[in-house]
Scaffold this active site. Structure first.
Site, PDB file in Angstrom:
ATOM      1  N   ASP A   1       0.954  -1.324   0.344  1.00  0.00           N
ATOM      2  CA  ASP A   1      -0.334   0.018  -0.178  1.00  0.00           C
ATOM      3  C   ASP A   1       0.430   1.057  -0.041  1.00  0.00           C
ATOM      4  O   ASP A   1       1.538   1.401   0.713  1.00  0.00           O
ATOM      5  CB  ASP A   1      -0.592  -0.601   1.401  1.00  0.00           C
ATOM      6  CG  ASP A   1      -2.299   1.020   1.478  1.00  0.00           C
ATOM      7  OD1 ASP A   1      -1.530   2.362   0.542  1.00  0.00           O
ATOM      8  OD2 ASP A   1      -3.113   1.014   1.941  1.00  0.00           O
ATOM      9  N   HIS A   2       0.901   2.116  -1.188  1.00  0.00           N
ATOM     10  CA  HIS A   2       1.888   3.035  -1.051  1.00  0.00           C
ATOM     11  C   HIS A   2       1.076   4.042  -0.247  1.00  0.00           C
ATOM     12  O   HIS A   2       2.263   5.341  -0.290  1.00  0.00           O
ATOM     13  CB  HIS A   2       1.864   3.243  -2.944  1.00  0.00           C
ATOM     14  CG  HIS A   2       3.269   3.733  -3.426  1.00  0.00           C
ATOM     15  ND1 HIS A   2       3.843   4.391  -2.170  1.00  0.00           N
ATOM     16  CD2 HIS A   2       4.193   4.518  -4.238  1.00  0.00           C
ATOM     17  CE1 HIS A   2       5.001   4.624  -3.225  1.00  0.00           C
ATOM     18  NE2 HIS A   2       5.201   4.729  -4.436  1.00  0.00           N
ATOM     19  N   ARG A   3       0.632   4.622   0.167  1.00  0.00           N
ATOM     20  CA  ARG A   3      -0.184   5.371   1.246  1.00  0.00           C
ATOM     21  C   ARG A   3       0.672   5.466   2.107  1.00  0.00           C
ATOM     22  O   ARG A   3       1.467   6.769   2.870  1.00  0.00           O
ATOM     23  CB  ARG A   3      -1.543   5.670   1.192  1.00  0.00           C
ATOM     24  CG  ARG A   3      -2.791   5.194   0.182  1.00  0.00           C
ATOM     25  CD  ARG A   3      -4.061   5.149   0.530  1.00  0.00           C
ATOM     26  NE  ARG A   3      -4.245   3.575   1.585  1.00  0.00           N
ATOM     27  CZ  ARG A   3      -5.288   3.266   2.095  1.00  0.00           C
ATOM     28  NH1 ARG A   3      -6.052   4.248   2.714  1.00  0.00           N
ATOM     29  NH2 ARG A   3      -5.222   1.920   2.545  1.00  0.00           N
TER      30      ARG A   3
ATOM     31  N   ILE B   1       3.533   3.431   2.946  1.00  0.00           N
ATOM     32  CA  ILE B   1       4.810   2.429   2.731  1.00  0.00           C
ATOM     33  C   ILE B   1       5.414   3.147   1.456  1.00  0.00           C
ATOM     34  O   ILE B   1       5.101   2.801   0.658  1.00  0.00           O
ATOM     35  CB  ILE B   1       4.666   0.778   2.942  1.00  0.00           C
ATOM     36  CG1 ILE B   1       4.366   0.015   3.675  1.00  0.00           C
ATOM     37  CG2 ILE B   1       6.649  -0.220   1.998  1.00  0.00           C
ATOM     38  CD1 ILE B   1       3.363  -1.230   3.649  1.00  0.00           C
TER      39      ILE B   1
END
Ligand code: CAO
Length: 431
Positions: free
Chosen positions: A401-403, A405
């Protein structure tokens, strides 16, 4: 011949129950074992199945009647022929029509209006084409769905037999409000073309599990910004270790595999990288860091993908993990998993290596924030200390989850796992 269908023995010390739902209509043909009414007793709510097939000629009870064991519920004509299905509903599935969301009074609150809007936007295709499906839910639950403006036939029930609970309705409403939806994350689903113009087609209703999978994955895909980081681990030494201990673990009833070894490695990695053992609370803008290490494993079954969870994987030995994974995978394939055995996971491992492939992008199992995809290990010629040697390389694909990480952190996380697979003794040193 007209046969009285009576309320059978329920259980010890239970003589009666209250009818909470009539599940058939007069004139309808019912199959043997299909539900007739829903009954609530002091111990449980359940559906009373028909002991025979036949056409309903009379329904002898009504909702909220308290009925006794031995009392007639319906009269069936057991010699009646089943009418051929109507063209629009040619599934042979017993149907209970739900009123269309459009016909209902709009709910007052803004949230409810939003839910109605999304349902209605998705309605044209769904009401025109697929046949109505059987819905199992208590009247109060149907009422709740109607009040929220939700078409109950589109909800996946979490109860045994796909029965829909009030909680399922509320969760469905939350998904709609948050912009998700079974057909594609709140996006308007366009009407399909008429495929029969080009050739023969067959329509199959989605199973409850398939609908649940579709709903979960659509929600995750449309709400989590996914990125996949690829790496590989040299597992030449690990394979030696696996071969050496395989028999011992087999004697204990388990199978020492790449997946069972990964369970231990991943649990340690989650301790070292707390952001991966987390969930995002988008409503409060908080990150929830979990202090327990329950790891799910995707299991391929003939009914679809199931994800049993190994609780406290960090506290278990390779032997315990191997035995537990073997047991849970078998239960998943034999439809024996309990709901509890599929909940609580913080992270998931999805190993497709037993089948093949060189890499893939797994979808995160919301509300988790990362998933490790594993592909088939293959022999590669690699430089080791200046020498070209045949080594066994295991492809790893981490979707995150690029939000919460960042890319660099994801690369470090997969490298950390790869190093522990390459030198498992590191785990022993670190624990
Ligand atoms: N590379 C090479 N071989 C592998 C491997 C890999 N990554 N993973 C497993 N294998 C081998 C095993 O060693 C075993 O070989 P042997 O019988 O010769 O020992 C064989 O493949 C079968 O393994 P397994 O399936 O019995 O054991 P497992 O613990 O590795 O996997 C499970 C268990 C449940 C993960 C697996 O059976 C499964 O269902 N995988 C599919 C998961 C899936 O569908 N994921 C997609 C989800 S979408 O994101």
């Amino acid at each position: 011949m007209i046969e009285d269908v009576k309320l059978p023995e329920i259980s010890e010390n239970v003589e009666s129950g209250v009818v909470t739902g009539i599940l058939v209509k007069a004139g309808e043909f019912v199959e043997k074992e299909s539900p007739l009414v829903e009954l609530e007793t002091e111990k449980a709510t359940f559906e009373v199945p028909s002991p025979v097939a036949g056409k309903v000629v009379e329904i002898s009870v009504k909702e909220e009647d308290e009925i006794q064991v031995g009392q007639v519920i319906v009269k069936l004509d057991t010699e009646a022929e089943q009418a051929p299905p109507e063209p629009e509903k040619a599934t042979g599935v017993e149907t209970i029509e739900e009123p269309k969301a459009k016909e209902q009074t709009p709910p007052p609150a803004q949230e409810k209006a939003e839910a109605v809007k999304v349902e209605q936007e998705q309605t044209p295709q769904e009401t025109k084409t697929p046949p109505a499906k059987a819905v199992s839910a208590a009247p109060a639950v149907r009422q709740l769905a109607r009040e929220l403006g939700i078409d109950i036939s589109r909800i996946s029930g979490s109860q045994p037999g796909g029965r829909i609970s009030a909680e399922d309705v509320k969760n469905h409403a939350k998904i709609l409000i948050a912009g998700g939806g079974p057909t594609g994350g709140g996006r308007i689903s366009k009407p399909l073309p008429d495929f029969t113009k080009w050739g023969q087609v067959e329509r199959q209703p989605m199973t409850v599990i398939r609908r649940k999978i579709a709903e979960t994955l659509s929600y995750a895909w449309s709400n989590i910004p996914h990125v996949t980081q690829h790496d590989q681990a040299d597992i030449t030494e690990l394979e030696r270790f696996r071969a050496e201990y395989a028999q011992r673990i087999e004697q204990a009833g388990g199978k020492l595999t790449v997946t069972s070894i990964l369970l231990k490695v991943v649990a340690s990695a989650l301790k070292a990288f707390p952001n991966f053992n987390a969930s995002v609370d988008a409503q409060s803008s908080e990150i929830i860091l979990k202090k327990y290490y329950h790891v799910g494993v995707a299991v391929d079954t003939d009914r679809g993908l199931l994800v049993p969870v190994i609780w406290d994987a960090d506290k278990k030995s390779f032997l315990q993990l191997s035995v537990e994974l073997t047991d849970l995978a078998e239960k998943a394939r034999n439809n024996k998993l309990t709901p509890e055995q599929m909940t609580g996971g913080n992270f998931t491992i999805s190993n497709l290596g037993g089948i093949g492939g060189t890499g893939f992008s797994p979808v995160i199992y919301w509300p988790q924030v990362a998933i490790l995809g594993v592909s088939r290990a293959s022999r590669q010629v690699t430089y080791v200390n200046g020498e070209l040697l045949p080594r066994l390389a295991l492809p790893l694909s981490l979707s995150y989850d690029h939000r919460i990480i960042d890319g660099a952190e994801s690369a470090r996380f997969v490298r950390w796992i790869a190093q522990r697979l390459e030198q498992p003794f590191l785990l022993a040193i670190e624990e």
